[in-house]
Scaffold this motif. Sequence first.
Motif, PDB file in Angstrom:
ATOM      1  N   PRO A 283     -17.537  43.359 -36.926  1.00  0.00           N
ATOM      2  CA  PRO A 283     -18.993  43.176 -36.886  1.00  0.00           C
ATOM      3  C   PRO A 283     -19.447  42.814 -35.475  1.00  0.00           C
ATOM      4  O   PRO A 283     -18.680  42.279 -34.670  1.00  0.00           O
ATOM      5  CB  PRO A 283     -19.220  42.003 -37.849  1.00  0.00           C
ATOM      6  CG  PRO A 283     -17.935  41.235 -37.801  1.00  0.00           C
ATOM      7  CD  PRO A 283     -16.852  42.238 -37.583  1.00  0.00           C
ATOM      8  N   SER A 284     -20.687  43.127 -35.173  1.00  0.00           N
ATOM      9  CA  SER A 284     -21.245  42.794 -33.858  1.00  0.00           C
ATOM     10  C   SER A 284     -21.392  41.276 -33.718  1.00  0.00           C
ATOM     11  O   SER A 284     -21.777  40.583 -34.665  1.00  0.00           O
ATOM     12  CB  SER A 284     -22.602  43.460 -33.661  1.00  0.00           C
ATOM     13  OG  SER A 284     -23.207  43.009 -32.469  1.00  0.00           O
ATOM     14  N   SER A 285     -21.062  40.773 -32.545  1.00  0.00           N
ATOM     15  CA  SER A 285     -21.205  39.336 -32.285  1.00  0.00           C
ATOM     16  C   SER A 285     -22.090  39.066 -31.069  1.00  0.00           C
ATOM     17  O   SER A 285     -22.039  37.994 -30.484  1.00  0.00           O
ATOM     18  CB  SER A 285     -19.821  38.703 -32.068  1.00  0.00           C
ATOM     19  OG  SER A 285     -19.133  39.344 -31.015  1.00  0.00           O
ATOM     20  N   ILE A 286     -22.892  40.054 -30.687  1.00  0.00           N
ATOM     21  CA  ILE A 286     -23.769  39.895 -29.517  1.00  0.00           C
ATOM     22  C   ILE A 286     -24.724  38.723 -29.719  1.00  0.00           C
ATOM     23  O   ILE A 286     -24.956  37.925 -28.804  1.00  0.00           O
ATOM     24  CB  ILE A 286     -24.560  41.200 -29.253  1.00  0.00           C
ATOM     25  CG1 ILE A 286     -23.594  42.337 -28.911  1.00  0.00           C
ATOM     26  CG2 ILE A 286     -25.568  41.000 -28.130  1.00  0.00           C
ATOM     27  CD1 ILE A 286     -24.272  43.678 -28.719  1.00  0.00           C
ATOM     28  N   SER A 287     -25.257  38.616 -30.926  1.00  0.00           N
ATOM     29  CA  SER A 287     -26.220  37.540 -31.203  1.00  0.00           C
ATOM     30  C   SER A 287     -25.561  36.163 -31.208  1.00  0.00           C
ATOM     31  O   SER A 287     -26.253  35.142 -31.145  1.00  0.00           O
ATOM     32  CB  SER A 287     -26.902  37.790 -32.553  1.00  0.00           C
ATOM     33  OG  SER A 287     -25.937  37.817 -33.605  1.00  0.00           O
TER      34      SER A 287
END
Length: 669
Positions: free
Chosen positions: A335-339
């Motif tokens: 999953p994306s963890s940019i945030s």
Amino acid sequence: MAVSLGADASAATSDHVLAVEGHDQLQLSPEDRKRITERTKWVLDSPDPPGFHQEIMGSIKNVICSQENNKPSSSQPPFSWIVTFLRSAFPILSWARDYKPSMFKDDLLAGLTLASLCIPQSIGYAALAQLDPQYGLYTSVVPPLIYATMGTSRELAIGPVAVVSLLISAMVSKIVNPVVDPISYTKLVFTVTFFTGSFQALFGLFRLGFLVDFLSQAAIVGFMAGAAIVIGLQQLKGLLAISHFTTKTDVVSVLIAVAKSFRTSWYPQNFILGCSFLIFILMTRIIGRRNRKLFWLPAIAPLVSVILSTAIVYLTRADEHGVKIIKHVKGGLNPSSISQLEFNSPLLREAVKIGIVCAVIALTEAVAVGRSFATIKGYNMDGNKEMIAIGFMNIAGSMSSCYVATGSFSRTAVNYSAGCQTAVSNVVMAVTVVLMLQLLTGLLYYTPVAILSSIILSALPGLINYTEAYNIWKVDKLDFLACAGAFFGVLFASVEIGLMIAIVVSFAKIILNALRPRVQELGRLPGTDIFCEVDQYSVAHAVPGVLIIRLNSGLLCFTNANPLRDKILNWVAEENGKEGIKKPIKGIILDMSSVTNIDYAGILALEETNKKLLSGDIKLAIASPRWQVIHKLKVAKFVDKVGRDCIFLTVCEAVDSFVGSKFTGPGNC
């Protein structure tokens, strides 16, 4: 003419020797004097070296594009530089053109073998970093894929490693408690990973790899050995199924925590299960070493251990009788963890500090492992491109739920033994891990924690290098002090203290060498035009009336300029003060072939030396100055002060100028 030598004897630049053995004072012929004057002009009329801005921009250009590709060609298409840039930034575009199906067969086998070792290790290292199991698997997906396109090593296996996992656990847990606030802890780990990758990319882009070298090989040996023991002690938590364990990493704290656990509830079933499979893994490793054809056996042993132990726990319901299991493992793609990257957090400064430490340790391990196997295979690995590739893969990893990844020695050795041909083996491994995340994570529910501990323990012996530590002791005692300092610092204080001790001792060695530079007297070898150190070569004899001194320091600067000046002047005074001296010192020749750079304090020291020597009717000459040195001497007007005719291309020309003219010296000296 003769040139000066250090450990190596270099050939003379002239066709014959003017000063005969015995140093007879021969008058130089006009032709010889003209030749010496012409060669002096070569030194003094050399173009200016590149400035700081040019060096930085040149470094960036050389990293991005190779030397061959920088050469312009009228036959190239208008936008060929774009292709050149892409091939340089992504080496896969170059070697993929020659990729053959037979090579894929080898890479496929190597990748599958690698995945069988990577999957259980990744879960174990995630636990060591105090993260959920899936983050270790995520770290074995994105970083290897990025590295396969940008890396230059064919064998390096990318993923989480024990030492970096320990670093993150030891340093990040002091800021955020992973038990009390696991979400904030995970976010901080992602932020640390981002800064780790950023520093690594900058190191490669600006050719700052020398910063990594400040952590000497001796310090790395000690640090790795200490970290291996600390990691092993940390695994007692899993082997003994201890619920409440210390967050400290030093030996004393861990042993106290283990002793306290025996007074409360602990379950020996975990210890028996873990030790049984640890013995199994180590036995397969011994078999694999004795029979190279069975290289795959120790590689798949951890995965076989996970499968068998999981089946045993499931069939016997051992989890209901005290055997601790990992339970739920989140599946699916990264999953994306940019945030989750926290750039506005009050802990940002701490994240940066941890990031630079992890960057140095991770790069040191990856580059060392990659170069070792590149040497075996007979090709060159570009260190700066490696740093850029590892940096960008960690930046990408921080945005896709990964923590710090680097090259693993144990997995790289397996990759090499399995016959990998290219970095495609990393791609195969990553795809296998993706399939496992998509389809098989549910099967890990009953995997005992003790098995993960045994898998980590089985990988630790390779981190302790007794032979190299012994060799360091024999070769350099000060280096061994850095090794021992790092080892005991990690063992009895903390990982950070161990690193700090290693770096401090390494810096102390550099400073000590800078403050106490060696100067050596040179003499001519009989029957040759070669000058070398009289202490090393007993047959070398000094030139009467001339003291030839080599400055054995790469930098003449504020730290060593004054001691060097005093040492030279005292040396001259001692030589001229000896009883029964036949010919006093009337000329000093400074061989500066070893001095690569000089600062303003160094130039002032040379000026003071020249003034004091002139007051005693002693002439000073400079021989073999390097490019940066002669440039700065000209800019500072030192050449005009000492005389342009006192600068020589070689030591022999300076000697011939003195001896051949009966010490009347060059005109301006």
